[in-house]
Enzyme design. Sequence first.
Site, PDB file in Angstrom:
ATOM      1  N   HIS A 100       0.861  -1.183   0.000  1.00 38.92           N
ATOM      2  CA  HIS A 100       0.000   0.000   0.000  1.00 38.92           C
ATOM      3  C   HIS A 100       0.896   1.231   0.000  1.00 38.92           C
ATOM      4  O   HIS A 100       2.016   1.194   0.507  1.00 38.92           O
ATOM      5  CB  HIS A 100      -0.852  -0.039   1.278  1.00 38.92           C
TER       6      HIS A 100
ATOM      7  N   ASP B  87       3.202  -4.350   8.093  1.00 37.49           N
ATOM      8  CA  ASP B  87       1.947  -3.625   7.913  1.00 37.49           C
ATOM      9  C   ASP B  87       0.820  -4.647   8.036  1.00 37.49           C
ATOM     10  O   ASP B  87       0.579  -5.425   7.110  1.00 37.49           O
ATOM     11  CB  ASP B  87       1.948  -2.949   6.536  1.00 37.49           C
TER      12      ASP B  87
ATOM     13  N   GLN C 142      -4.358  -5.286   6.817  1.00 36.72           N
ATOM     14  CA  GLN C 142      -5.294  -6.227   6.209  1.00 36.72           C
ATOM     15  C   GLN C 142      -5.257  -7.599   6.870  1.00 36.72           C
ATOM     16  O   GLN C 142      -6.043  -8.473   6.512  1.00 36.72           O
ATOM     17  CB  GLN C 142      -4.988  -6.350   4.713  1.00 36.72           C
TER      18      GLN C 142
ATOM     19  N   LYS D 191     -10.466  -1.004  10.238  1.00 32.56           N
ATOM     20  CA  LYS D 191     -10.551  -2.187   9.384  1.00 32.56           C
ATOM     21  C   LYS D 191     -10.884  -3.445  10.178  1.00 32.56           C
ATOM     22  O   LYS D 191     -11.154  -4.495   9.604  1.00 32.56           O
ATOM     23  CB  LYS D 191      -9.235  -2.378   8.630  1.00 32.56           C
TER      24      LYS D 191
ATOM     25  N   CYS E 203      -4.785   2.324  -3.832  1.00 26.63           N
ATOM     26  CA  CYS E 203      -3.569   2.891  -3.215  1.00 26.63           C
ATOM     27  C   CYS E 203      -2.378   1.949  -3.372  1.00 26.63           C
ATOM     28  O   CYS E 203      -1.521   1.857  -2.488  1.00 26.63           O
ATOM     29  CB  CYS E 203      -3.794   3.236  -1.743  1.00 26.63           C
TER      30      CYS E 203
END
Length: 413
Positions: free
Chosen positions: A130, A207, A210, A233, A371
Amino acid sequence: METTSKPVHFDVESIRHQFPLLQETMHGKPLVFLDSAASSQKPEVVLEKIDHYYRHQHANVHRGVYRLSQEATDAYEHGRRVARQFLNASLEEEIIFVRGTTEAINLVADTYGRQHLKPGDEVIVSGLEHHSNIVPWQLACTHYGAKLKVIPVLDNGALDMEAFRQLLGDRTRMVAVAHVSNSLGTINPIREIIHLAHERNIPVLVDGAQAAPHLTIDVQALDADFYAFSGHKVYGPTGIGILYGKKKWLQQLPPYQGGGEMIAQVTFGHTTFADLPHKFEAGTPDIAGAVGLGAALEFVMQTGREAIASHESALLAYATERLLAIPGLRIYGTAPEKASVISFLLENVHPYDTGTILDQLGIAVRTGHHCTQPLMDRFGIPGTVRASFGVYNTPEDIDRLVAGVRKAASMLQ
């Protein structure tokens, strides 16, 4: 084509009833929400916790001896304790409240860069990151004369691990990589990536934006140096997130922002800083956000992360089978390990046009580059249509999606 079989029963109806927004209609039709990778909907327990906080507990935290401030502080710090449990961090001091994954990565890139990056050094990211895990490192590399290296992406959306091994070198100072791709759903081999980096004493930032809604995360088992995710999220509020960092790193990194709770003592000549975690939490924090995030993480853990993963995996398999049966439809991202994200295109149809027709049918999907423009460039496409599933989605949602895509194909191809 294999025979299509619907996912096994999961008590999804009782879960759906806990999400008020899913009872809404769009364009006169029942809402099918398939954009949880962008931001998930919120269960009643999160909404009620935030409402209760503002109605009955609100005061500033860590600064008042009066009872209300202490109650607000307790509610805020409860969110930190829940986040520690959610990640299986060893210490509460390793949990930093931030605005979200983007701020967490910027915090690490800025402070780590100041302390460790020099001209000629290298930072490794992957080709499916991302923008939020590219741009902060670009800024740091540009400022300190370091170089950004990129792990290539294979045709199926998996990382080229052999290329990663070759990228690791004596000048590598950081590896920053997503746990799960937001565009393709690829689950990266994070444990292996961390192991290979640690063999050279290189820290790794993950990261986890997700991954947090879908996977059981154990930062100690992964041996991650930094792990970041966003509250919105994972069924929590917007504007709040978590940066996990090993204590040894957080202790040595300089403060990111100045002011408020992050100080120990201030004079006009010199300032000393608070202990962890407050060193990185300048100003009045998002107290309600932390309270709501704690409720959201408790909701996920009480629902059961293995049960959620099983349900979403079945939805992914069902949706993949049904979408691939549509002539002219191509799925981008077919790695062996995937989270519940499907990116696809209809032949000769722009993703915006497909998304617009689906919207008119009450089906919310994401369209565009998500993104991840370098990843779209890798596949030579402007973007995709992305359907992403959450704990509340059903096989009937997928049936509506497939019917909508078939209608779009009949109108546009």
